[in-house]
Write an enzyme that holds these catalytic residues in place. Structure first.
Site, short mmCIF file in Angstrom:
data_model
loop_
_atom_site.label_atom_id
_atom_site.label_comp_id
_atom_site.label_asym_id
_atom_site.label_seq_id
_atom_site.Cartn_x
_atom_site.Cartn_y
_atom_site.Cartn_z
N HIS A 92 20.57 1.63 80.90
CA HIS A 92 19.40 1.90 81.75
C HIS A 92 19.16 0.75 82.72
O HIS A 92 19.46 -0.41 82.39
CB HIS A 92 18.14 2.08 80.89
CG HIS A 92 17.88 3.50 80.51
ND1 HIS A 92 16.70 4.15 80.82
CD2 HIS A 92 18.64 4.41 79.85
CE1 HIS A 92 16.74 5.38 80.36
NE2 HIS A 92 17.91 5.57 79.76
N GLU A 100 19.49 10.02 85.45
CA GLU A 100 18.08 10.26 85.74
C GLU A 100 17.69 9.48 86.99
O GLU A 100 18.17 8.37 87.22
CB GLU A 100 17.19 9.81 84.58
CG GLU A 100 17.57 10.39 83.23
CD GLU A 100 18.50 9.49 82.45
OE1 GLU A 100 18.69 8.32 82.84
OE2 GLU A 100 19.06 9.96 81.45
#
Length: 317
Positions: free
Chosen positions: A38, A106
């Site tokens: 991430h 994402e």
């Protein structure tokens, strides 16, 4: 029989903590490691987001367990040629015990350079081309590629493992699962859904490995464990495509009031009931998963590893 691994959370812990958790996981009897990739945490309460490739380098020296990213998006924030170099080096440092888990990503992590965030169909198209590019680079040969989404000119990886890095593809719906079956060396999903496993295997995945993961919160006070999950990981209860399209942690925080503690209590294994922990993991095994990874939410990592070492792992199939 399935293998059981530990899922390291880069959103919740810093690099030194992740390495220590990996050591505890190996000592507790876990057989492999997943690690998230991430740029941002899902919310500020989680509070971390170290660069995964640096952490993998440290893991390669700290433990002997296999390591896999779960998952890397090789399409927008990082060009697939760069991801291929990072993955190849990781495989060399882990002496061939590295797998590259990839997914379509994402907006939370991938829009940071100002690139447009494509719709899901385009993201899957980009992912398929990225996998093709990386596979060619893993051969160690010079690659030139002019594709719809990516250009590579005269690129060659000089540091490569003896065998190409396996690429597992993540999928949570029929289209992504179909892509995983067609181009992946394995399949990753986060729900113990036997129908998706069946679709993957019949669609071309055959006997390739299927991996899944789940989050728990061990603690002797179940109500306190529920509150911990509600504070740190309410995002996992948000429905639909919000997880893919919301751009910042603050946007996820704005939706947190929609998630109640009762939703957490109903949807997460919390507390120290051995039967509940075993049943949740067995559900993945019964659905046909080959590798099952579990993540402990919150600060009581030592308690979790002691609990799993002595009470949960010995009871798993």
């Amino acid at each position: 029989m399935p293998e059981y691994g530990y899922f390291l959370s880069c959103e919740e812990f810093g690099p030194a903590e992740l390495v220590e958790q990996a050591r505890m996981a190996e000592q507790a009897g876990f057989q492999a490691l997943w690690i998230s990739d991430h740029y941002h945490p899902w919310n500020d309460a989680q509070g971390q987001s170290p660069f995964v490739w640096s952490v993998i380098g440290a893991l390669s020296q700290a433990v002997s367990l296999p390591v896999e990213t779960a998952v890397t998006c090789p399409t927008v924030r990082m060009h697939p040629a760069v991801v291929a170099q990072a993955a190849a080096t990781s495989a060399v440092m882990t002496r061939g015990r590295f797998r590259l888990g990839v997914g379509s990503g994402e907006a939370l992590n991938e829009h940071i350079l100002g690139d447009a965030w494509p719709p899901a169909t385009v993201r899957l198209e980009m992912l398929e081309e990225a996998v093709q590019v990386m596979r060619r680079l893993f051969t160690g040969e010079e690659v030139t590629h002019y594709g719809k989404h990516y250009t590579v000119e005269n690129a060659r990886l000089y540091t490569v493992p003896d065998e190409p890095v396996p690429i597992d593809v993540s999928g949570f719906g029929p289209k992504a699962t179909s892509l995983a079956a067609r181009v992946g060396d394995g399949y990753i999903t986060m729900m113990p859904d036997a129908s998706m496993v069946e679709q993957y295997r019949k669609g071309g995945g055959g006997s390739k490995p299927v991996s899944g993961g789940m989050k728990v919160c061990y603690g002797t006070d179940r109500d306190a464990a529920v509150r911990t999950v509600h504070e740190l990981w309410p995002n996992q209860f948000l429905p639909g495509e919000m997880g893919q399209i919301l751009p910042t942690p603050s946007h996820f925080e704005q939706l947190e009031p929609l998630v109640t503690e009762q939703m957490v209590a109903d949807g997460t294994v919390c507390g120290d009931d051995v039967d509940q922990h075993v049943a949740a993991l067995t559900e993945f095994a019964d659905a046909g998963f080959d590798r099952i990874y579990v993540n402990q939410i919150g600060p009581d990592q030592q308690g979790f590893f002691d609990f799993y070492r002595t009470k949960v792992l010995p009871r798993l199939p």
